[in-house]
Structures are given as structure tokens and as C-alpha cells.
Scaffold this motif. Structure first.
Motif, PDB file in Angstrom:
ATOM      1  N   ALA A  83      -1.050 -11.956  29.233  1.00 21.58           N
ATOM      2  CA  ALA A  83      -1.779 -12.106  30.997  1.00 21.58           C
ATOM      3  C   ALA A  83      -1.534 -10.979  31.477  1.00 21.58           C
ATOM      4  N   LEU A  84      -1.188  -9.503  31.021  1.00 25.79           N
ATOM      5  CA  LEU A  84      -1.005  -8.175  31.608  1.00 25.79           C
ATOM      6  C   LEU A  84      -2.402  -7.903  32.017  1.00 25.79           C
ATOM      7  N   HIS A  85      -3.681  -7.793  31.482  1.00 22.74           N
ATOM      8  CA  HIS A  85      -4.897  -7.663  32.015  1.00 22.74           C
ATOM      9  C   HIS A  85      -5.332  -8.086  32.790  1.00 22.74           C
ATOM     10  N   ILE A  86      -5.619  -9.865  33.471  1.00 25.36           N
ATOM     11  CA  ILE A  86      -5.904 -10.397  34.133  1.00 25.36           C
ATOM     12  C   ILE A  86      -5.095 -10.637  34.847  1.00 25.36           C
ATOM     13  N   THR A  87      -3.432 -10.408  35.161  1.00 20.37           N
ATOM     14  CA  THR A  87      -3.265 -10.260  36.521  1.00 20.37           C
ATOM     15  C   THR A  87      -2.966  -9.334  36.831  1.00 20.37           C
ATOM     16  N   ALA A  88      -3.260  -8.068  36.276  1.00 20.00           N
ATOM     17  CA  ALA A  88      -3.350  -6.704  37.042  1.00 20.00           C
ATOM     18  C   ALA A  88      -4.476  -6.725  37.822  1.00 20.00           C
ATOM     19  N   LEU A  89      -5.705  -6.881  36.638  1.00 13.22           N
ATOM     20  CA  LEU A  89      -6.919  -7.086  38.040  1.00 13.22           C
ATOM     21  C   LEU A  89      -7.206  -7.912  38.445  1.00 13.22           C
ATOM     22  N   VAL A  90      -6.554  -9.227  39.217  1.00  6.32           N
ATOM     23  CA  VAL A  90      -6.941  -9.423  40.216  1.00  6.32           C
ATOM     24  C   VAL A  90      -6.027  -9.224  41.127  1.00  6.32           C
ATOM     25  N   GLY A  91      -4.833  -8.648  40.999  1.00  7.99           N
ATOM     26  CA  GLY A  91      -3.858  -8.406  42.029  1.00  7.99           C
ATOM     27  C   GLY A  91      -4.218  -7.062  42.724  1.00  7.99           C
ATOM     28  N   LEU A  92      -4.939  -6.016  41.703  1.00  8.73           N
ATOM     29  CA  LEU A  92      -5.195  -5.253  42.135  1.00  8.73           C
ATOM     30  C   LEU A  92      -6.498  -5.440  43.325  1.00  8.73           C
ATOM     31  N   LEU A  93      -7.457  -6.456  42.909  1.00  5.68           N
ATOM     32  CA  LEU A  93      -8.755  -6.483  43.752  1.00  5.68           C
ATOM     33  C   LEU A  93      -7.993  -7.169  44.974  1.00  5.68           C
ATOM     34  N   ILE A  94      -7.334  -7.898  45.203  1.00  9.08           N
ATOM     35  CA  ILE A  94      -6.347  -8.557  46.430  1.00  9.08           C
ATOM     36  C   ILE A  94      -5.751  -7.049  46.757  1.00  9.08           C
ATOM     37  N   GLY A  95      -5.097  -6.318  46.617  1.00 11.52           N
ATOM     38  CA  GLY A  95      -4.681  -5.304  47.588  1.00 11.52           C
ATOM     39  C   GLY A  95      -5.305  -4.441  47.839  1.00 11.52           C
ATOM     40  N   VAL A  96      -6.957  -4.379  46.929  1.00 14.64           N
ATOM     41  CA  VAL A  96      -7.908  -3.689  47.780  1.00 14.64           C
ATOM     42  C   VAL A  96      -8.605  -4.279  48.751  1.00 14.64           C
ATOM     43  N   VAL A  97      -8.417  -6.238  49.308  1.00 15.39           N
ATOM     44  CA  VAL A  97      -9.257  -6.485  49.632  1.00 15.39           C
ATOM     45  C   VAL A  97      -8.291  -6.472  51.541  1.00 15.39           C
ATOM     46  N   LEU A  98      -6.695  -7.078  50.869  1.00 14.87           N
ATOM     47  CA  LEU A  98      -5.871  -6.583  52.184  1.00 14.87           C
ATOM     48  C   LEU A  98      -6.262  -5.649  52.166  1.00 14.87           C
ATOM     49  N   ALA A  99      -5.752  -4.222  51.865  1.00 20.78           N
ATOM     50  CA  ALA A  99      -6.041  -2.988  52.896  1.00 20.78           C
ATOM     51  C   ALA A  99      -6.753  -2.898  53.806  1.00 20.78           C
ATOM     52  N   TYR A 100      -7.820  -3.173  53.032  1.00 22.85           N
ATOM     53  CA  TYR A 100      -9.216  -2.683  54.140  1.00 22.85           C
ATOM     54  C   TYR A 100      -8.916  -3.980  55.122  1.00 22.85           C
ATOM     55  N   LEU A 101      -9.278  -5.022  54.883  1.00 26.79           N
ATOM     56  CA  LEU A 101      -8.872  -6.166  55.975  1.00 26.79           C
ATOM     57  C   LEU A 101      -8.002  -5.555  57.305  1.00 26.79           C
ATOM     58  N   ILE A 102      -6.752  -5.253  56.836  1.00 28.81           N
ATOM     59  CA  ILE A 102      -5.695  -5.025  57.667  1.00 28.81           C
ATOM     60  C   ILE A 102      -6.059  -3.692  58.626  1.00 28.81           C
ATOM     61  N   SER A 103      -6.333  -2.759  57.923  1.00 31.11           N
ATOM     62  CA  SER A 103      -7.084  -1.678  58.095  1.00 31.11           C
ATOM     63  C   SER A 103      -8.084  -1.565  59.291  1.00 31.11           C
ATOM     64  N   GLN A 104      -8.785  -2.381  59.353  1.00 32.87           N
ATOM     65  CA  GLN A 104      -9.708  -2.826  59.901  1.00 32.87           C
ATOM     66  C   GLN A 104      -9.014  -3.382  61.582  1.00 32.87           C
ATOM     67  N   GLN A 105      -7.426  -4.075  61.222  1.00 34.99           N
ATOM     68  CA  GLN A 105      -7.312  -3.912  62.446  1.00 34.99           C
ATOM     69  C   GLN A 105      -5.988  -3.207  63.397  1.00 34.99           C
ATOM     70  N   LEU A 106      -5.934  -2.628  62.380  1.00 29.69           N
ATOM     71  CA  LEU A 106      -5.008  -1.694  62.608  1.00 29.69           C
ATOM     72  C   LEU A 106      -5.318  -0.858  63.440  1.00 29.69           C
ATOM     73  N   ARG A 107      -5.967  -0.204  62.464  1.00 29.15           N
ATOM     74  CA  ARG A 107      -6.917   1.454  63.665  1.00 29.15           C
ATOM     75  C   ARG A 107      -7.193   0.591  64.903  1.00 29.15           C
ATOM     76  N   ASN A 108      -7.654  -0.352  65.263  1.00 33.17           N
ATOM     77  CA  ASN A 108      -7.848  -0.401  66.833  1.00 33.17           C
ATOM     78  C   ASN A 108      -6.606  -0.639  67.595  1.00 33.17           C
ATOM     79  N   TYR A 109      -6.111  -0.458  67.210  1.00 34.78           N
ATOM     80  CA  TYR A 109      -4.153   0.108  68.143  1.00 34.78           C
ATOM     81  C   TYR A 109      -3.316   1.488  67.290  1.00 34.78           C
ATOM     82  N   GLY A 110      -4.088   1.902  67.101  1.00 33.75           N
ATOM     83  CA  GLY A 110      -3.690   3.280  66.590  1.00 33.75           C
ATOM     84  C   GLY A 110      -2.106   2.777  65.244  1.00 33.75           C
TER      85      GLY A 110
END
Length: 390
Positions: free
Chosen positions: A182-209
């Protein structure tokens, strides 16, 4: 019926396709509803005719003092009469003009149409009866599941007393199937979730510096909550269904009955190895998924906010206390035990037919995911004061 002042007679039509209509006319200060056309199934079969008739009837509320003139109707069958009778709320209008043949059709409909009474509210006795009907089923499920947990506890005592009798080969096989594969599928899903979360959070944090706080948000959310829950949901759909299917197939092929005849306990040979394997594999898979998600978030934070990986890795231990990691590993072990127990329970309850096997597998996955979310919410409430810096 006694003759009353009515609208001028409209010529009846014999065209079977003449659309039915219902319009209002004022005669001597009184409003009449005049029905015309053919009120038959054939005439109302087209969509435009039905929509036009529905619009006409919506504009004619069934008031008690409204007079109806049905003489312009060319043809009237039981469907049209039923439509009129229902529009009148199953009561004759105060004034009505109609031909004898239409009178006969409406009398027939009124005679054999019985008003459906409103369902009375459930009384206390009805609710107690429903509880008596469905309650024992819930109690049986609870009893069997508690019995499965008790048998697991006895099997663990047997394992501690005589470890040489344990099915270690089955345990190692399940550990490989549930963990390593199960390591390959969990790693792939976790990697994509981390990328998506980082991009969404960055859009909000950039507005407040506040770009630097992306490490705090990603680290705390992924290590404490999203990593364990995401891994548990994936394992519930992957390994939980496999456990139910494996034991269910043994039920269908009568292998469970053969084991019982030979004196081989089901709990010690089937349930305990799977529970131990998932209890050990689940924390490791959770840690692996969280690491993959943090790696994805780190790369996305570097691309979107310019936060270097070295700063990310150095700030992560300061932002996320180590107690969050222990909490995540502990509840991941609980998730693994729950998923294995639920999978084994539904596998044991499979009846010897393929339909029950499919239904049991589906129920196992749904119940496992629901239990994981509920237990995660319970952990969040019980340990809400742990793992946060003051």
C-alpha cells in the motif's frame, strides 16, 4: 340538476386530438369555469397539451362558489374525469352544467374513488413497536461485535502464554499485503494532497504577508489529522474490503465450517493475525503518508511562496511539537484495529452466496470509513489541549 344561467354553449368537437382547455368566463356577475376540447388520454398524451392544461387548472383554484360548465367538452374518458375529480378535491362543485354521458363518467369515477386519509402521527406505542422490531437487530450486532473483541482479547492472552503456537506466517503475509503493497498508492495520494493544500493556503497567506506560517499550518494539519485519516480511509477501502472478501469467500466455499470441524479456532487463526498486522502497519502507513504529503507541500511552498526546503525542514520541528506525532501514531493504531475488526466481522457474517458477499464487502468499507471519522472526532475532542504551543 336545475338549469342555471351559464355561458353560451360552445360547439362540442369530435376531434380525438383536440387539446383539453379550461378557461374562465364571467356571466351575470358570476365566474364560470368552462372546460372544452377532448379530455381523453390520447388528447393529453403530448407534452404541450398537458403543460397547457396544467397551466389552465392552476389558474382555476377549486373554490366552493365556482360554477363549472362541461358541455363544450367533446369527449371525456375516465382519465379526464379523474383529473377533474381530483382538481375538485373529490367533491362536486356548487354549480355544474354537463351532458348526461359526461355525468355518467363522473359518477363512475366519484363512486370508485376513495379519498386517501392523511397518515396520523406516530403514537408512543407505535414508536415502541418500531423499537421492538429494529432494536433487537442492533443489539445482536452490538453483542456479536463485543463478542469478537472479547475473543480477540482471549486470543492475545493465548498468544502471550504460548507464542510458538501463533500463526506467524499468516501474520507476516498480512503485514506485507496490508503495509508494503500500500506504500505506493498512499504516497501518491499524500503527495498530491500536500501540493493542493500548500497552493490553497499560499493564496490566503500571501494576502496578509504571512507566508512563513505555511509550515505551521501544513505541519499541524497533515501530521495530526489529515495524514492518519487519509491513510485510514485508503486502507479501509483497500485492505478492509480485502479482509471481508477473503473471509467471505471462505464462508461461501465452506472452509470456515471445515475449520470448525477440525477444531481450528477462527479468532486465533483468522481474526488475530489480521488485527495485529493492521495495528502495526497502520501507524507506519500513516507516518509514510504524512511524510509524502509534507514533501508535496514543501515543493509547492517553494514554487508558490519561495520558501526553501531547508527553511521548511528547519521550521517544521519548531512549528509542530513531537506530541502531535505520538498522537497521530496512537490513533492510527486504533484505526487499524477498528478496520480489521470490522472487516472480519462482516466477513464472518457473509452467507454462503455471492450476493451476500458483495453486500458484506460494501457494508464493511462504509462502516470502516464511518468508524474512522467518528473515532478521529473523538480523539480531537479528548486531546484538544495536547500538541499546541502556548
Amino acid at each position: 340538476m336545475s338549469p342555471t344561467p351559464s355561458p353560451a354553449d360552445a360547439p362540442a368537437t369530435d376531434d380525438a386530438f383536440a387539446p383539453p382547455r379550461a378557461q374562465t368566463q364571467d356571466v351575470d356577475g358570476r365566474t364560470w369555469a368552462v372546460a372544452s376540447g377532448c379530455w381523453t388520454t390520447l388528447a393529453m398524451s403530448t407534452r404541450p397539451a398537458w403543460e397547457a392544461l396544467a397551466k389552465d387548472l392552476a389558474a382555476l383554484p377549486p373554490a366552493d362558489d365556482r360554477a363549472w360548465d362541461l358541455r363544450p367538452i367533446g369527449q371525456l374518458d375516465h382519465i379526464g374525469a379523474q383529473l377533474l375529480w381530483e382538481h375538485w378535491r373529490q367533491a362536486w362543485p356548487a354549480t355544474i352544467e354537463l351532458s348526461p354521458q359526461h355525468q355518467a363518467v363522473l359518477d363512475q369515477v366519484a363512486k370508485f374513488t376513495v379519498a386517501t386519509p392523511d397518515e396520523p402521527p406516530k403514537s408512543l406505542s407505535d414508536r415502541l413497536h418500531a423499537l421492538a422490531h429494529h432494536g433487537p437487530r442492533a443489539m445482536v450486532v452490538l453483542r456479536d461485535f463485543v463478542g469478537l473483541i472479547g475473543q480477540l482479547a482471549l486470543d492475545l492472552c493465548t498468544l502471550a502464554r504460548a507464542p510458538h503456537r501463533a500463526p506467524w506466517r499468516d501474520f507476516s503475509g498480512h503485514l506485507y499485503q496490508f503495509g508494503a503493497t500500500a506504500l505506493h498508492i498512499t504516497a501518491l495520494v499524500g503527495l498530491l494532497i500536500g501540493v493542493v493544500l500548500a497552493y490553497l493556503i499560499s493564496q490566503q497567506l500571501r494576502n496578509y504577508g504571512a507566508e512563513a506560517f505555511v509550515v505551521n499550518i501544513l505541519g499541524l494539519s497533515l501530521i495530526r489529522e489529515l495524514g492518519p485519516v487519509l491513510a485510514a480511509v485508503l486502507i479501509a477501502g483497500r485492505s478492509g474490503s480485502a479482509i471481508t472478501a477473503q473471509i467471505g469467500v471462505m464462508r461461501v466455499t465452506e472452509e470456515l465450517d471445515a475449520m470448525r470441524v477440525m477444531g481450528i479456532p477462527h479468532g486465533f487463526r483468522l481474526v488475530m493475525p489480521r488485527v495485529l498486522a493492521l495495528a502495526i502497519a497502520m501507524p507506519l502507513i500513516s507516518l509514510w503518508t504524512s511524510m509524502a504529503a509534507l514533501a508535496g507541500g514543501m515543493l509547492a511552498a517553494d514554487a508558490a511562496l519561495g520558501i526553501s526546503p531547508s527553511y521548511f525542514l528547519s521550521a517544521l520541528p519548531r512549528a509542530v511539537p513531537i506530541s502531535n506525532l505520538w498522537l497521530a501514531l496512537a490513533k492510527s493504531a486504533v484505526f487499524g484495529v477498528l478496520i480489521a475488526l470490522i472487516g472480519c466481522y462482516f466477513g464472518m457474517k457473509v452467507k454462503p452466496n455471492t450476493e451476500s458477499l458483495g453486500r458484506g464487502t460494501t457494508s464493511s468499507v462504509v462502516t470502516s470509513i464511518t468508524a474512522v471519522i467518528l473515532v478521529d472526532a473523538l480523539f480531537a475532542v479528548l486531546f484538544k489541549g495536547i500538541g499546541f504551543r502556548g
